[in-house]
Design a protein around this motif. Structure first.
Motif, short mmCIF file in Angstrom:
data_model
loop_
_atom_site.label_atom_id
_atom_site.label_comp_id
_atom_site.label_asym_id
_atom_site.label_seq_id
_atom_site.Cartn_x
_atom_site.Cartn_y
_atom_site.Cartn_z
N LEU A 1 11.86 14.49 -79.69
CA LEU A 1 12.59 14.04 -78.50
C LEU A 1 11.84 14.44 -77.23
CD1 LEU A 1 16.27 14.89 -79.52
CD2 LEU A 1 15.24 12.62 -79.36
N THR A 2 11.24 15.62 -77.25
CA THR A 2 10.47 16.08 -76.09
C THR A 2 9.23 15.21 -75.88
OG1 THR A 2 11.21 18.35 -76.48
CG2 THR A 2 9.28 18.06 -75.07
N ASN A 3 8.59 14.81 -76.97
CA ASN A 3 7.36 14.00 -76.88
C ASN A 3 7.65 12.53 -76.58
OD1 ASN A 3 5.84 16.26 -77.51
ND2 ASN A 3 5.75 15.80 -79.69
N TRP A 4 8.88 12.11 -76.75
CA TRP A 4 9.25 10.70 -76.59
C TRP A 4 8.90 10.18 -75.20
CZ3 TRP A 4 10.40 6.42 -79.08
CH2 TRP A 4 11.12 5.41 -78.43
N ILE A 5 9.21 10.94 -74.17
CA ILE A 5 8.99 10.49 -72.79
C ILE A 5 7.51 10.28 -72.52
CG2 ILE A 5 9.31 11.04 -70.36
CD1 ILE A 5 11.89 10.39 -71.87
N SER A 6 6.67 11.23 -72.95
CA SER A 6 5.22 11.08 -72.73
C SER A 6 4.66 9.90 -73.51
CB SER A 6 4.50 12.38 -73.11
OG SER A 6 4.71 12.69 -74.48
N THR A 7 5.23 9.65 -74.69
CA THR A 7 4.81 8.48 -75.48
C THR A 7 5.12 7.19 -74.74
OG1 THR A 7 5.17 9.68 -77.56
CG2 THR A 7 5.06 7.27 -77.68
N LEU A 8 6.29 7.13 -74.12
CA LEU A 8 6.68 5.95 -73.36
C LEU A 8 5.76 5.72 -72.17
CD1 LEU A 8 10.59 6.19 -73.29
CD2 LEU A 8 9.16 4.74 -74.73
N GLU A 9 5.30 6.79 -71.55
CA GLU A 9 4.38 6.66 -70.43
C GLU A 9 3.06 6.03 -70.88
OE1 GLU A 9 4.10 10.61 -68.96
OE2 GLU A 9 6.05 10.55 -67.93
N ASP A 10 2.61 6.42 -72.06
CA ASP A 10 1.38 5.86 -72.62
C ASP A 10 1.56 4.37 -72.94
OD1 ASP A 10 -1.28 5.98 -73.67
OD2 ASP A 10 -0.43 5.98 -75.68
N VAL A 11 2.71 4.03 -73.49
CA VAL A 11 3.01 2.63 -73.80
C VAL A 11 3.08 1.81 -72.52
CG1 VAL A 11 4.79 1.07 -74.67
CG2 VAL A 11 4.20 3.12 -75.97
N SER A 12 3.68 2.39 -71.48
CA SER A 12 3.80 1.68 -70.21
C SER A 12 2.43 1.36 -69.60
CB SER A 12 4.62 2.53 -69.23
OG SER A 12 4.76 1.88 -67.98
N ARG A 13 1.49 2.28 -69.74
CA ARG A 13 0.13 2.03 -69.23
C ARG A 13 -0.52 0.87 -69.99
NH1 ARG A 13 0.16 7.78 -68.70
NH2 ARG A 13 -0.59 8.04 -70.84
N GLN A 14 -0.30 0.81 -71.29
CA GLN A 14 -0.84 -0.30 -72.09
C GLN A 14 -0.20 -1.62 -71.67
OE1 GLN A 14 -3.33 -0.43 -74.10
NE2 GLN A 14 -3.06 -2.52 -74.87
N GLU A 15 1.09 -1.60 -71.45
CA GLU A 15 1.80 -2.82 -71.01
C GLU A 15 1.29 -3.29 -69.65
OE1 GLU A 15 6.13 -2.20 -73.20
OE2 GLU A 15 5.78 -1.37 -71.21
N SER A 16 0.96 -2.34 -68.80
CA SER A 16 0.41 -2.69 -67.48
C SER A 16 -0.93 -3.39 -67.62
CB SER A 16 0.27 -1.42 -66.63
OG SER A 16 -0.28 -1.71 -65.37
N GLU A 17 -1.75 -2.92 -68.56
CA GLU A 17 -3.04 -3.57 -68.81
C GLU A 17 -2.85 -4.97 -69.37
OE1 GLU A 17 -7.00 -4.46 -69.13
OE2 GLU A 17 -6.00 -2.84 -68.00
N LEU A 18 -1.87 -5.11 -70.27
CA LEU A 18 -1.59 -6.44 -70.83
C LEU A 18 -1.11 -7.39 -69.74
CD1 LEU A 18 -1.32 -8.31 -73.27
CD2 LEU A 18 0.98 -7.37 -73.65
N SER A 19 -0.29 -6.88 -68.84
CA SER A 19 0.19 -7.70 -67.72
C SER A 19 -0.97 -8.15 -66.82
CB SER A 19 1.21 -6.91 -66.90
OG SER A 19 1.66 -7.64 -65.78
N THR A 20 -1.93 -7.26 -66.63
CA THR A 20 -3.10 -7.60 -65.82
C THR A 20 -3.90 -8.74 -66.45
OG1 THR A 20 -3.31 -5.34 -64.98
CG2 THR A 20 -5.28 -6.71 -64.90
N GLN A 21 -4.10 -8.69 -67.78
CA GLN A 21 -4.83 -9.75 -68.47
C GLN A 21 -4.06 -11.06 -68.43
OE1 GLN A 21 -7.88 -9.22 -69.21
NE2 GLN A 21 -7.67 -7.03 -68.75
N ARG A 22 -2.76 -10.97 -68.52
CA ARG A 22 -1.91 -12.17 -68.43
C ARG A 22 -2.03 -12.80 -67.04
NH1 ARG A 22 3.16 -12.08 -66.37
NH2 ARG A 22 4.54 -13.86 -66.80
N GLU A 23 -2.01 -11.97 -66.01
CA GLU A 23 -2.09 -12.47 -64.64
C GLU A 23 -3.42 -13.15 -64.36
OE1 GLU A 23 0.06 -12.69 -62.13
OE2 GLU A 23 1.63 -11.98 -63.49
N LYS A 24 -4.48 -12.66 -65.00
CA LYS A 24 -5.79 -13.27 -64.77
C LYS A 24 -5.81 -14.72 -65.27
CE LYS A 24 -8.61 -9.07 -64.74
NZ LYS A 24 -9.69 -8.31 -65.41
N ILE A 25 -5.10 -14.99 -66.35
CA ILE A 25 -5.01 -16.37 -66.84
C ILE A 25 -4.13 -17.20 -65.92
CG2 ILE A 25 -4.15 -17.81 -68.73
CD1 ILE A 25 -5.08 -15.67 -70.66
N LEU A 26 -3.03 -16.63 -65.49
CA LEU A 26 -2.13 -17.36 -64.61
C LEU A 26 -2.77 -17.65 -63.25
CD1 LEU A 26 1.29 -15.56 -65.32
CD2 LEU A 26 0.49 -17.78 -66.17
#
Length: 256
Positions: free
Chosen positions: A148-173
């Motif tokens: 449970l303690t590690n959950w929040i830091s894991t979500l932060e890592d996932v959020s950074r990956q999602e931000s990168e995916l959003s950037t690649q998506r925007e480049k196509i758009l």
């Protein structure tokens, strides 16, 4: 009871029976100590019972939160896979010029692949409150508390990956923010224009020339790579974490 012992002590002192007086005095002290120990034991039992009840309340709340988060993540994985599969099909049409691709199918692939934001929004209100208030220490299972303690830091890592995916998506758009390609054609061909209250254009432009654009292919490849990494290196392990946490919670609930 104490008054009774006091009366006996006074009588023994009056009779000058010191040894018996000391015996009664010692007995009185032992009685007081035993009483205190019993009171402390009862208080400790009550405190443990209260803590256990509070822990069960927290466990039930966390179970509900993580079950909801699991459903959300499952839906998000499905959306990401749809985007990934569409991008792969687009890449196949670029690689195989012998395949015929209609304007409508091309528009559907573009719309399904790049129209949806990919962002995990878990239910964390109770867990966040527990961490901020220090209530997380009330979870007796050490493995569960660590996860449970590690959950929040894991979500932060996932959020950074999602931000990168959003950037690649925007480049196509961004290609459709120029005058070379038509976003209106995509909306008309997929029927999405109706969702926005737009009438169908009478002067549609073809977007099929995108298949010959190296910039589009490069951006498409970056999107595919990032989308694949998002699922396999982040979402799937995150789903494993949720399942592990839910199993630990269920075990703790069953034990009590």
């Amino acid at each position: 009871m104490l008054k009774f012992f006091k009366k006996i002590r006074l009588q023994l002192l009056a009779d000058k029976k010191l040894s018996r007086y000391l015996t009664y005095a010692l007995g009185e002290i032992i009685l007081v100590v035993v009483g205190i120990l019993i009171a402390l034991a009862i208080n400790n039992l009550n405190q443990k019972r209260i803590q256990k009840n509070n822990e069960q309340i927290y466990l039930l709340g966390l179970k509900e939160e993580f079950q909801t988060s699991k459903e959300k993540l499952g839906e998000l994985i499905a959306v990401n896979k749809m985007s990934y599969d569409g991008a792969i099909e687009l890449l196949e049409h670029i690689s195989n010029t012998n395949q015929t691709l209609t304007e409508r199918r091309f528009s559907e692939l573009l719309y399904n692949s790049f129209s949806f934001d990919i962002a995990f929004n878990p239910n964390n209100s109770l867990l966040t409150e527990m961490i901020s208030s220090g209530s997380l220490k009330g979870i007796s299972n050490t493995s569960l508390r660590i996860q449970l303690t590690n959950w929040i830091s894991t979500l932060e890592d996932v959020s950074r990956q999602e931000s990168e995916l959003s950037t690649q998506r925007e480049k196509i758009l961004d290609l459709f923010r120029t005058d070379q390609y038509s976003l209106r054609t995509i909306l008309d061909q997929t029927g999405a224009n109706c969702e926005f209250g737009l009438s169908k254009s009478t002067n549609q432009r073809s977007n099929l020339s995108l298949l010959n654009a190296v910039e589009f292919e490069n951006n498409l490849l970056m999107f595919i790579i990032t989308s694949s990494a998002t699922e396999n290196a982040h979402y799937r392990p995150l789903m494993d974490d949720i399942n592990s946490i839910l199993q630990l919670i269920e075990n703790e609930i069953s034990l009590n």
